[in-house]
Design an enzyme around this catalytic site. Structure first.
Site, PDB file in Angstrom:
ATOM      1  N   HIS A  30       4.159   1.197   2.283  1.00  0.00           N
ATOM      2  CA  HIS A  30       5.534   0.609   1.643  1.00  0.00           C
ATOM      3  C   HIS A  30       6.018   1.213   0.289  1.00  0.00           C
ATOM      4  CE1 HIS A  30       2.454  -2.709   3.061  1.00  0.00           C
ATOM      5  NE2 HIS A  30       3.527  -2.552   3.976  1.00  0.00           N
ATOM      6  N   CYS A  82       3.478  -6.840  16.205  1.00  0.00           N
ATOM      7  CA  CYS A  82       5.021  -6.112  16.345  1.00  0.00           C
ATOM      8  C   CYS A  82       6.149  -7.631  16.575  1.00  0.00           C
ATOM      9  CB  CYS A  82       5.310  -5.548  17.664  1.00  0.00           C
ATOM     10  SG  CYS A  82       4.280  -4.115  17.910  1.00  0.00           S
ATOM     11  N   HIS A 131       0.910  -1.290  -0.103  1.00  0.00           N
ATOM     12  CA  HIS A 131       0.078  -0.040  -0.029  1.00  0.00           C
ATOM     13  C   HIS A 131       0.693   1.520  -0.070  1.00  0.00           C
ATOM     14  CE1 HIS A 131       0.691   0.561   4.379  1.00  0.00           C
ATOM     15  NE2 HIS A 131       0.213  -0.494   4.719  1.00  0.00           N
ATOM     16  N   HIS A 155      -0.305  -1.340  17.329  1.00  0.00           N
ATOM     17  CA  HIS A 155      -1.333  -1.800  16.601  1.00  0.00           C
ATOM     18  C   HIS A 155      -2.721  -1.908  17.367  1.00  0.00           C
ATOM     19  CE1 HIS A 155       2.252  -3.503  14.784  1.00  0.00           C
ATOM     20  NE2 HIS A 155       1.590  -3.646  13.811  1.00  0.00           N
TER      21      HIS A 155
HETATM   22  O1  ME8 Z   1       7.759  -3.598  10.029  1.00  0.00           O
HETATM   23  N1  ME8 Z   1       3.000   5.384   6.347  1.00  0.00           N
HETATM   24  O2  ME8 Z   1       7.273  -4.917   7.708  1.00  0.00           O
HETATM   25  P1  ME8 Z   1       5.819  -4.193   7.572  1.00  0.00           P
HETATM   26  C1  ME8 Z   1       4.267   5.370   5.959  1.00  0.00           C
HETATM   27  N2  ME8 Z   1       8.898  -6.701   8.481  1.00  0.00           N
HETATM   28  N3  ME8 Z   1       5.101   4.228   6.179  1.00  0.00           N
HETATM   29  C2  ME8 Z   1       4.554   3.045   6.177  1.00  0.00           C
HETATM   30  C3  ME8 Z   1       3.218   3.088   6.526  1.00  0.00           C
HETATM   31  C4  ME8 Z   1       2.385   4.109   6.676  1.00  0.00           C
HETATM   32  N4  ME8 Z   1       1.111   4.280   7.097  1.00  0.00           N
HETATM   33  N5  ME8 Z   1       2.719   1.857   6.652  1.00  0.00           N
HETATM   34  C5  ME8 Z   1       3.852   1.019   6.341  1.00  0.00           C
HETATM   35  C6  ME8 Z   1       8.084  -4.667   9.270  1.00  0.00           C
HETATM   36  N6  ME8 Z   1       5.047   1.845   6.003  1.00  0.00           N
HETATM   37  C7  ME8 Z   1       9.002  -5.595   9.186  1.00  0.00           C
HETATM   38  C8  ME8 Z   1      10.535  -4.876   8.724  1.00  0.00           C
HETATM   39  S1  ME8 Z   1      12.940  -4.814   8.365  1.00  0.00           S
HETATM   40  C9  ME8 Z   1      14.335  -5.635   8.946  1.00  0.00           C
HETATM   41  C10 ME8 Z   1      11.562  -5.643   9.069  1.00  0.00           C
HETATM   42  C11 ME8 Z   1       6.357   1.192   5.821  1.00  0.00           C
HETATM   43  O3  ME8 Z   1       5.330  -4.798   6.516  1.00  0.00           O
HETATM   44  C12 ME8 Z   1       7.230   1.821   6.520  1.00  0.00           C
HETATM   45  O4  ME8 Z   1       8.744   1.695   5.769  1.00  0.00           O
HETATM   46  O5  ME8 Z   1       4.897  -3.826   8.725  1.00  0.00           O
HETATM   47  C13 ME8 Z   1       7.302   1.003   7.759  1.00  0.00           C
HETATM   48  O6  ME8 Z   1       8.524   1.144   8.473  1.00  0.00           O
HETATM   49  C14 ME8 Z   1       7.439  -0.349   7.050  1.00  0.00           C
HETATM   50  O7  ME8 Z   1       6.340  -0.014   5.942  1.00  0.00           O
HETATM   51  C15 ME8 Z   1       6.683  -1.512   7.871  1.00  0.00           C
HETATM   52  O8  ME8 Z   1       6.490  -2.619   6.992  1.00  0.00           O
END
Ligand code: ME8
Length: 625
Positions: free
Chosen positions: A21, A129, A18, A147
């Protein structure tokens, strides 16, 4: 030049890609492209985080094996990056063998440093988390602060990592490297969190099926965050005694390498405390900077799968193109702060800066040059004019901002330069110089200046809008630009061919209807058209014409004859005595043998004329403006 390694977080495979990401990944793609344009060697990594209970549960809910779910979502991420013009050098999946080798090597090193022990673990666990919380850290009703889901109580034997041992080393690292965590507010947040004391961290999970088995500890799987964070080095070949380790040497092990992780604020602690502590323990170099951005919000909540307020970009990309979406993401979020998403904000930005700003300016310049100079750039360049200093300032501001990931400012500088060019054209009125042979030299200079300033502006947009920028550069005779080397004034070739190109950014109204790109005119240009109120004195049909009427009108001190195509809508006798609005300075034309000395204004409703009348009677000849 320093090798530059940039990474996105690896995304969980329980959600489709979305806006969140996409934002992080576009930011990294822009940084990678930017650095390449400066001539640096670059490696850009993204990927997916596929292990852990959360994924296991999500797959079970759909009746799938975890790897089946992962394969499906990986294909979606791949497709999204291709659609958005994101071009990573590598895509790592934590289920790959190369990654497992990296994780095992990491654990071997951490163990050799004496940093692992077995202990009992009690605590509140948030599966989203994949993290234990203390009671104090939870919200009311034992809900996770990120969350807003209820945490569950867990009690098990785990392998622990001596995180507490790294309290002081982490603080020294931060003290010695103010750039280690950016922006500064996040640096301060992490520092005070560490100063509050660090507890040892459980790095294994008992009974987790879907994970990497913990070496030397039967029945335990590697904690997903130790697993996931290691992707940044396993993707470079860490843990493999293989010849391709050249990436590892070049982009991580070498002191020269600049390592940049871009993450959202939700995963700040994992990247600025756990990850550097693991690396310290393993005796490995630390990243140069963890850049932390804010959240895209919709209706005041973080856009996320668990909130159910997903914003997907597919529709916008299809309608407006990937480059416009990339521009918007970077332009509308101040990196580090939260930003609210709305379709209106997107369309406003698109229309003002892309359609009316860049698109219109380029199309004006190219159309005029092609017309005046036989399909080529102007024959005379110019090194003395007001745009030179403006362009240099904009380029300086752009690079300063890009270095600090202040994309909004960088793009504001570029868009400001484009506006200056537009303003310059309005002042110089090159369209007026088109006809006269003696104005050719000044016409050439004005258009060349405009094109040259646009060339410099668009070269700054290459990392952000790679496809459109390349198209614009080709359209203005500066195709093939692949570095920032020629950003100084004077590089645009004179007399070079200008290929024909279609509209760059069709204008969009709020209902989503496409409009033709209207060229903007100045108020002075508007006033070149003299509009006046006139009274119809006589009206008659024109023989052999079923569309035209001949009108005799009075402008007070002057009588005119007009021919108007209104015979099917208006009877002549109904018009006599009515006031209408006419264009009074139109060149006369003969229609069906009658000279028309002006034009009557009418609204055009699907081609049917509806005459305009003043709301109140006014003296004949009154100007309309
Ligand atoms: O946390 N606004 O994965 P994830 C801005 N797998 N950026 C956002 C967002 C939003 N509303 N929602 C998601 C994880 N992101 C772990 C990471 S790394 C070694 C492991 C982006 O799928 C942002 O970069 O939940 C956030 O940190 C990341 O997606 C979290 O992706």
């Amino acid at each position: 030049m320093r090798p530059f390694y940039v990474t996105t977080p690896i995304y969980y495979v329980n959600a489709r890609p979305h806006i969140g990401h996409s934002y992080t990944t576009v930011v990294c793609d822009v940084l990678a492209r930017y650095r390449r344009l400066t001539g640096a060697p670059v490696h850009f990594l993204t990927g997916t985080d596929e292990h852990g209970q959360k994924i296991e549960r999500a797959a079970a809910e759909r009746g799938l094996q975890p790897i089946e779910l992962a394969d499906e979502v990986v294909a979606e991420f791949d497709a999204m990056w291709a659609k958005l013009g994101v071009a990573p050098d590598d895509f790592i999946r934590t289920t790959e063998h190369r990654h497992r080798l990296g994780v095992e090597e990491m654990i071997r090193r951490i163990d050799a440093a004496g940093d692992l022990y077995v202990g009992r673990h009690d605590g509140w666990y948030c599966t989203s988390c994949e993290l234990f919380y203390t009671e104090k850290e939870l919200e009311d009703d034992k809900r996770c602060p990120i969350h807003d889901e209820e945490a569950e109580w867990r009690s098990e034997d785990n392998v622990f990592f001596r995180l507490s041992k790294y309290e002081q080393p982490l603080l020294s690292w931060l003290r010695d490297h103010p750039e280690a965590v950016r922006p500064e507010s996040r640096y301060n947040e992490v520092k005070s969190f560490i100063e509050g004391g660090l507890r040892d961290l459980s790095v294994s999970r008992a009974g987790l099926q879907w994970g990497i088995p913990f070496p030397e500890h039967d029945g335990q799987a590697v904690y997903v965050w130790l697993d996931a964070l290691t992707n940044y080095v396993s993707a470079l070949g860490f843990g493999r005694a293989a010849p391709e380790d050249v990436l590892w040497q070049r982009f991580w092990a070498d002191d020269e390498a600049e390592v940049v992780h871009v993450v959202g604020k939700d995963i700040l602690r994992f990247h600025t405390i756990y990850w550097p502590a693991f690396l310290m323990s393993a005796g490995l170099p630390l990243p140069s900077t963890v850049w932390v951005h804010g959240w895209w919000l919709k209706d005041e909540h973080k856009v996320s799968k668990s909130k159910g307020n997903i914003v997907q970009l597919d529709g916008l990309i299809e309608q407006f193109g990937a480059d416009a979406v990339r521009y918007f993401l970077l332009r509308d979020m101040v990196f580090g702060q939260d930003a609210a998403f709305s379709d209106e904000a997107f369309i406003d930005r698109y229309n003002s800066e892309l359609a009316n700003g860049l698109g219109n300016t380029v199309s004006r310049l190219v159309t005029l040059s092609r017309r005046a100079f036989d399909g080529r750039t102007p024959p005379i360049a110019c090194d003395d004019n007001q745009l030179i200093a403006r362009a240099a300032e904009a380029v300086d501001a752009y690079h300063a901002a890009m270095g600090r990931l202040q994309f909004d400012r960088a793009l504001r500088a570029v868009s400001g330069l484009v506006s200056e060019v537009n303003q310059y054209l309005v002042e110089r009125e090159p369209w007026k110089l088109l006809k006269a042979e003696e104005s050719r030299e000044s016409l050439s200079r004005v258009l060349w200046n405009g094109l040259e300033a646009v060339r410099i502006a668009v070269s700054c947009l290459l990392p952000v809008m790679p496809r459109v920028s390349a198209t614009v550069l080709a359209a203005i005779g500066a195709g093939g630009t692949t570095s920032f080397e020629h950003q100084r004034w004077g590089a645009l070739e004179v007399g070079t061919e200008l290929p024909e190109t279609g509209p760059l950014f069709p204008r969009i109204d709020k209902e989503g209807e496409e409009e033709e790109t209207d060229p903007m005119i100045s108020i002075d240009q508007f006033f070149e058209t003299r509009l006046r109120v006139a009274t119809v004195k006589t009206a008659e049909s024109i023989p052999k014409s079923d569309k035209l009427l001949k009108l005799g009108v009075s402008l007070g001190d002057e009588e005119r004859t007009l021919v108007a195509g209104i015979a099917q809508q208006y009877a002549p006798e109904d018009l006599v005595g009515k006031q209408v609005v006419i264009v009074a300075n139109l060149q006369p034309v003969k229609l069906m043998g009658v000279e028309s000395q002006g034009m009557v204004l009418a609204a055009s409703v699907e081609g049917e004329p509806v005459l305009l009348h003043p709301g109140d009677a006014v003296p004949d000849g009154t100007p309309v403006r």
